[in-house]
Scaffold this active site. Sequence first.
Site, mmCIF file in Angstrom:
data_model
loop_
_atom_site.group_PDB
_atom_site.id
_atom_site.type_symbol
_atom_site.label_atom_id
_atom_site.label_comp_id
_atom_site.label_asym_id
_atom_site.label_seq_id
_atom_site.Cartn_x
_atom_site.Cartn_y
_atom_site.Cartn_z
ATOM 1 N N HIS A 102 0.881 -1.163 0.000
ATOM 2 C CA HIS A 102 0.000 0.000 0.000
ATOM 3 C C HIS A 102 0.927 1.224 0.000
ATOM 4 C CE1 HIS A 102 -2.349 -2.946 2.415
ATOM 5 N NE2 HIS A 102 -3.431 -2.386 1.924
ATOM 6 N N ASP A 131 2.251 2.012 3.384
ATOM 7 C CA ASP A 131 3.199 1.070 4.019
ATOM 8 C C ASP A 131 4.619 1.503 3.738
ATOM 9 O OD1 ASP A 131 0.975 -0.614 4.289
ATOM 10 O OD2 ASP A 131 1.517 -1.778 2.499
HETATM 11 C C1 XUL Z 1 -7.430 -6.583 4.449
HETATM 12 C C2 XUL Z 1 -6.584 -7.025 3.319
HETATM 13 C C3 XUL Z 1 -5.741 -5.974 2.695
HETATM 14 C C4 XUL Z 1 -5.645 -6.079 1.223
HETATM 15 C C5 XUL Z 1 -4.919 -4.941 0.573
HETATM 16 O O1 XUL Z 1 -8.150 -7.588 5.045
HETATM 17 O O2 XUL Z 1 -6.571 -8.183 2.964
HETATM 18 O O3 XUL Z 1 -4.490 -6.011 3.283
HETATM 19 O O4 XUL Z 1 -5.024 -7.258 0.825
HETATM 20 O O5 XUL Z 1 -5.489 -3.708 0.851
#
Ligand code: XUL
Length: 438
Positions: free
Chosen positions: A100, A103
């Site tokens: 993300h 992150d």
């Molecule tokens: C949340 C989840 C996230 C997604 C990416 O449950 O799985 O980490 O994979 O936003």
Amino acid sequence: MAAFSDIPKIVYEGPKSDNPLAFRWYNPEEVIEGKTMKEHLRFTVCYWHTFRANGSDPFGAATMQRPWDDGTESVENACNRARIAFEFFEKLDAPYYAFHDRDVAPEGDSLIETNKIFDAVADVLKEEQDRSGVKLLWGTANMFSNPRFLHGAATSCNAEVFAYAAAQVKKALEVTHRLGGENYVFWGGREGYQNLYNTDMKRELDHLAKFFHMAIDYATEIGFTGQFLIEPKPKEPTKHQYDSDAAACLNFLRAYDLKDHFKLNIETNHATLAGHTMMHELDYAGMQDALGSIDANTGDLLLGWDTDQFPTDYYLCTQIMLVLLKYGLTSGGVNFDAKVRRESFEPVDLFYAHIGGMDAFAKGLKIAAAIRAEQGLQSVIDERYSSWGSELGQKIESGSVGFKELEALMLEKGDSAPSGSGRQELVENIVNRFMDKV
Ligand code: XUL
Ligand code: CO
């Protein structure tokens, strides 16, 4: 700064090895059904759990020992952490990573500042990708942690929050594109509701669709050709997440003319929270040409939330690989959206966790391929559906008969032919037979 100098590069030593820092099943160059394990599995380390999770939970403080991380939100710390992450990917022989925006790069005091910081960290990521050959499977935007997103992002009741989310995804798409990301993921975050008394669901879903159309338009404009993925999840953090399962996502995509632009990123723990098996969600996506990628993890039978544990169960991995071999992963991969337990706080635990997950998937791949080669399961399916190969079955499937013709046939015959056994216990035994054969 090297963080893992006491850890050797993880290599394949075979099933007889008792070295905890070696692969017993994952042999990257081993060819199965015409492709190497590396090509089939496209293992991906996720940045958020592996490099950002600190072990805190609602009942207690951080526990993780991460000596390379000074715990601050400085750009310097973010850049240093990125270099350490690549050392980890290389030692583990993981070909991909996923992140993300928040992150990898901290948020600044304004959007301009935040974007500048993101660019600075992206420079380091690019440099490290070029140096190591590790690639970006997907990028995404975190539109759930900051309080501005408390009512959601694209489905927020606040139009300016929608605008902020648009700006954030625009930037995340640009960076993903610059880093050669092969996919771009939308997990709903807080796109959902807690209560329908205060929610205009139709309006929110219209907005979500608008948002996705804007993302498609902008991707076209900048030449990003990666695959868009939606990641279904039924609940948590909201009581009802709009992308609740594969079927709900596909219905939404069709209703808003988005189906051709999206596939799904299916996650095990999300499937089970939705009351489905992972195999069900994968098969449902696959049969609709929408199987894009997977988030590999597992929940806990006794806990009803998203525990994101590393997958180590051979049956689960076999089931997943049976479906993946049937439909194939094209631009997708096996992303470990999984975290070490709060009690497993040493850096070496990150290696044990990933080695276990990679080995379980490699073994699952071998078992699934062996089951497919023997055709035992397939012959049960062929036998079970054999009546559909008859003249009658073919007429129904091709649409050349309707209720009247079928009624005439049954009036003449008086009753249908008896059905055969479902052979549930036999098929379970077939799968068990391969557990110790491989
Ligand atoms: C949340 C989840 C996230 C997604 C990416 O449950 O799985 O980490 O994979 O936003
Ligand atoms: Co996920």
